[in-house]
Design a protein around this motif. Structure first.
Motif, PDB file in Angstrom:
ATOM      1  N   LEU A   1      39.448  51.240  44.972  1.00 55.93           N
ATOM      2  CA  LEU A   1      39.987  51.081  43.620  1.00 55.93           C
ATOM      3  C   LEU A   1      41.080  52.095  43.284  1.00 55.93           C
ATOM      4  O   LEU A   1      41.859  51.875  42.356  1.00 55.93           O
ATOM      5  N   LYS A   2      41.145  53.175  44.032  1.00 57.82           N
ATOM      6  CA  LYS A   2      42.087  54.250  43.696  1.00 57.82           C
ATOM      7  C   LYS A   2      43.549  53.796  43.635  1.00 57.82           C
ATOM      8  O   LYS A   2      44.290  54.219  42.743  1.00 57.82           O
ATOM      9  N   PRO A   3      44.033  52.940  44.557  1.00 58.65           N
ATOM     10  CA  PRO A   3      45.452  52.547  44.486  1.00 58.65           C
ATOM     11  C   PRO A   3      45.769  51.579  43.352  1.00 58.65           C
ATOM     12  O   PRO A   3      46.935  51.299  43.098  1.00 58.65           O
ATOM     13  N   LEU A   4      44.746  51.049  42.682  1.00 63.10           N
ATOM     14  CA  LEU A   4      44.954  49.984  41.706  1.00 63.10           C
ATOM     15  C   LEU A   4      45.142  50.538  40.297  1.00 63.10           C
ATOM     16  O   LEU A   4      44.784  51.682  40.007  1.00 63.10           O
ATOM     17  N   SER A   5      45.672  49.696  39.407  1.00 58.41           N
ATOM     18  CA  SER A   5      45.809  50.082  38.000  1.00 58.41           C
ATOM     19  C   SER A   5      44.727  49.429  37.142  1.00 58.41           C
ATOM     20  O   SER A   5      44.411  49.913  36.058  1.00 58.41           O
ATOM     21  N   ASP A   6      44.174  48.321  37.612  1.00 60.78           N
ATOM     22  CA  ASP A   6      43.051  47.677  36.932  1.00 60.78           C
ATOM     23  C   ASP A   6      42.210  46.955  37.978  1.00 60.78           C
ATOM     24  O   ASP A   6      42.543  46.941  39.164  1.00 60.78           O
ATOM     25  N   VAL A   7      41.100  46.355  37.541  1.00 57.04           N
ATOM     26  CA  VAL A   7      40.136  45.775  38.487  1.00 57.04           C
ATOM     27  C   VAL A   7      39.872  44.316  38.131  1.00 57.04           C
ATOM     28  O   VAL A   7      39.011  44.011  37.300  1.00 57.04           O
ATOM     29  N   PRO A   8      40.619  43.373  38.748  1.00 55.31           N
ATOM     30  CA  PRO A   8      40.354  41.957  38.505  1.00 55.31           C
ATOM     31  C   PRO A   8      39.108  41.505  39.286  1.00 55.31           C
ATOM     32  O   PRO A   8      39.061  41.641  40.513  1.00 55.31           O
ATOM     33  N   ILE A   9      38.129  41.004  38.573  1.00 55.33           N
ATOM     34  CA  ILE A   9      36.862  40.581  39.180  1.00 55.33           C
ATOM     35  C   ILE A   9      36.715  39.075  39.027  1.00 55.33           C
ATOM     36  O   ILE A   9      36.883  38.531  37.940  1.00 55.33           O
ATOM     37  N   GLN A  10      36.372  38.423  40.129  1.00 57.69           N
ATOM     38  CA  GLN A  10      36.071  36.991  40.113  1.00 57.69           C
ATOM     39  C   GLN A  10      34.651  36.787  40.624  1.00 57.69           C
ATOM     40  O   GLN A  10      34.301  37.273  41.707  1.00 57.69           O
ATOM     41  N   VAL A  11      33.843  36.095  39.848  1.00 61.72           N
ATOM     42  CA  VAL A  11      32.466  35.815  40.241  1.00 61.72           C
ATOM     43  C   VAL A  11      32.271  34.311  40.249  1.00 61.72           C
ATOM     44  O   VAL A  11      32.514  33.628  39.251  1.00 61.72           O
ATOM     45  N   SER A  12      31.857  33.798  41.401  1.00 56.62           N
ATOM     46  CA  SER A  12      31.593  32.362  41.536  1.00 56.62           C
ATOM     47  C   SER A  12      30.130  32.175  41.923  1.00 56.62           C
ATOM     48  O   SER A  12      29.351  33.137  41.959  1.00 56.62           O
ATOM     49  N   ASP A  13      29.753  30.943  42.238  1.00 57.62           N
ATOM     50  CA  ASP A  13      28.371  30.684  42.645  1.00 57.62           C
ATOM     51  C   ASP A  13      28.020  31.387  43.947  1.00 57.62           C
ATOM     52  O   ASP A  13      26.851  31.646  44.223  1.00 57.62           O
ATOM     53  N   ASP A  14      29.031  31.684  44.777  1.00 57.35           N
ATOM     54  CA  ASP A  14      28.767  32.203  46.118  1.00 57.35           C
ATOM     55  C   ASP A  14      29.247  33.631  46.367  1.00 57.35           C
ATOM     56  O   ASP A  14      28.726  34.309  47.249  1.00 57.35           O
ATOM     57  N   TYR A  15      30.259  34.083  45.633  1.00 55.76           N
ATOM     58  CA  TYR A  15      30.882  35.365  45.967  1.00 55.76           C
ATOM     59  C   TYR A  15      31.244  36.182  44.733  1.00 55.76           C
ATOM     60  O   TYR A  15      31.576  35.637  43.680  1.00 55.76           O
ATOM     61  N   PHE A  16      31.206  37.501  44.939  1.00 55.45           N
ATOM     62  CA  PHE A  16      31.736  38.482  43.985  1.00 55.45           C
ATOM     63  C   PHE A  16      32.984  39.068  44.640  1.00 55.45           C
ATOM     64  O   PHE A  16      32.910  39.643  45.730  1.00 55.45           O
ATOM     65  N   ILE A  17      34.152  38.913  44.006  1.00 58.71           N
ATOM     66  CA  ILE A  17      35.411  39.310  44.633  1.00 58.71           C
ATOM     67  C   ILE A  17      36.247  40.168  43.689  1.00 58.71           C
ATOM     68  O   ILE A  17      36.371  39.866  42.499  1.00 58.71           O
ATOM     69  N   ILE A  18      36.791  41.251  44.240  1.00 60.90           N
ATOM     70  CA  ILE A  18      37.831  42.032  43.572  1.00 60.90           C
ATOM     71  C   ILE A  18      39.070  41.938  44.455  1.00 60.90           C
ATOM     72  O   ILE A  18      39.018  42.268  45.640  1.00 60.90           O
ATOM     73  N   ARG A  19      40.174  41.459  43.897  1.00 61.74           N
ATOM     74  CA  ARG A  19      41.415  41.323  44.676  1.00 61.74           C
ATOM     75  C   ARG A  19      42.594  41.687  43.797  1.00 61.74           C
ATOM     76  O   ARG A  19      42.779  41.089  42.737  1.00 61.74           O
TER      77      ARG A  19
END
Length: 250
Positions: free
Chosen positions: A20-38
Motif C-alpha cells: 500500500l505504501k506506493p499508493l495514494s488510496d486503496v480501491p477495494i473490490q469484493v465479489s462472491d469469489d475474491y477480495f481484490i485491491i488493484r
C-alpha cells in the motif's frame, strides 16, 4: 455490503503493509469469489494487485460485487497493528462513509476496532495488465530483497540481462559497479526464456519502495522483457497473490 474475516493478522499485514505504501488510496473490490485491491501509484510507475480468494478467509459474506475506495493512510495505520494471533475482519455497509476493520485476539477475544474513511469520489477500477513477458525466473524473496539493497548502494538504476542461460543484475554509478550473475540453482529455483538475449532497466527506488512486501512469500517469481515492465509475483500457501508491475526506464 460485505463482511470478511482473515485468520492470520501477521500474514494479512505482510500482504498489505508494503504494497500500500506506493499508493495514494486503496480501491477495494469484493465479489462472491475474491477480495481484490488493484491500483496505480500516483506517478503510474507501479501497479499493485492484491488478490485473496474466498477460500483463504475464515468467514466470507458478500452481497454481489462491491467497489469502494478507502483511505490509504488510515488503512496502513490499522493494518500495522495486526498480530499473528489476531483475526482481521473487514466490513462495509452500503451507504456508509467508513470501512470497519476489527482485530480480534484469538486467545483472549479482545477487539481493536478502526473506522477507515471511504472516499466520496468513486474511481474507475484499474484493469489488470495482460502481457506475456519472455523471461521468467524464481528466486528466494530474501535474495531478491538483498539484490535490490545491494544495487541501491551503488546506483539509481538496476539492469536485468538474460543471456546464455543466466541472469545478470547490474547497477552502475560514476565510480562504482555492482554485478551479480545468477543461474539455475545459483541461486535461482527456475529460469526460462523465449528469447536468446533480453535486457531492461528499472528504477531502484521503485523496487526499494516495495521490497518489504517480499516477506509475503518465501519465493518470488520475476518476469521481464526488453523495454517492458517487470512483473513480480508473491504467492501464499492459501492462494493469496501479491503482484507488482514496475515500469521500465527509458
Amino acid at each position: 455490503m460485505f463482511k470478511v474475516t482473515y485468520p492470520n493478522g501477521s500474514a494479512f499485514k505482510k500482504l498489505l503493509q508494503g504494497a500500500l505504501k506506493p499508493l495514494s488510496d486503496v480501491p477495494i473490490q469484493v465479489s462472491d469469489d475474491y477480495f481484490i485491491i488493484r491500483a496505480l501509484s500516483p506517478d503510474k510507475n507501479i501497479l499493485v494487485e492484491i488478490s485473496i480468494p474466498r477460500s483463504a478467509f475464515e468467514s466470507y459474506e458478500a452481497s454481489g460485487e462491491v467497489s469502494i475506495v478507502a483511505s490509504r493512510d488510515q488503512m496502513l495505520k490499522a493494518v500495522r497493528r495486526a498480530l499473528r494471533k489476531d483475526t482481521v475482519t473487514l466490513s462495509y455497509e452500503e451507504g456508509s462513509r467508513y470501512l470497519k476493520l476489527i482485530l480480534t485476539n484469538m486467545r483472549t477475544g479482545a477487539e481493536r476496532a478502526y473506522d477507515i474513511e471511504i472516499s466520496e469520489a468513486g474511481t474507475e477500477p484499474v484493469q489488470s495488465i495482460q502481457l506475456e513477458l519472455p523471461v521468467r525466473f524464481q528466486i528466494a524473496s530474501d535474495d531478491l530483497k538483498k539484490l535490490v539493497r545491494d544495487a541501491k548502494l551503488v546506483g539509481e538504476e538496476l539492469e536485468l540481462i538474460y543471456k546464455e542461460g543466466s541472469i545478470e543484475v547490474i547497477s552502475r554509478s560514476e565510480n562504482k559497479m555492482f554485478k551479480q550473475v545468477m543461474g539455475l540453482d545459483k541461486p535461482l529455483y527456475s529460469l526460462e526464456s523465449k528469447e536468446s538475449m533480453v535486457s531492461s532497466r528499472y528504477d531502484v527506488d521503485l523496487l526499494k519502495s516495495i521490497a518489504t512486501s517480499f516477506d509475503a512469500a518465501e519465493i518470488a517469481t520475476v518476469e521481464f522483457g526488453s523495454g517492458l515492465p517487470m512483473k513480480i509475483t508473491l504467492a501464499s500457501d492459501d492462494g493469496s497473490k501479491l503482484i507488482f508491475w514496475i515500469a521500465p526506464r527509458a
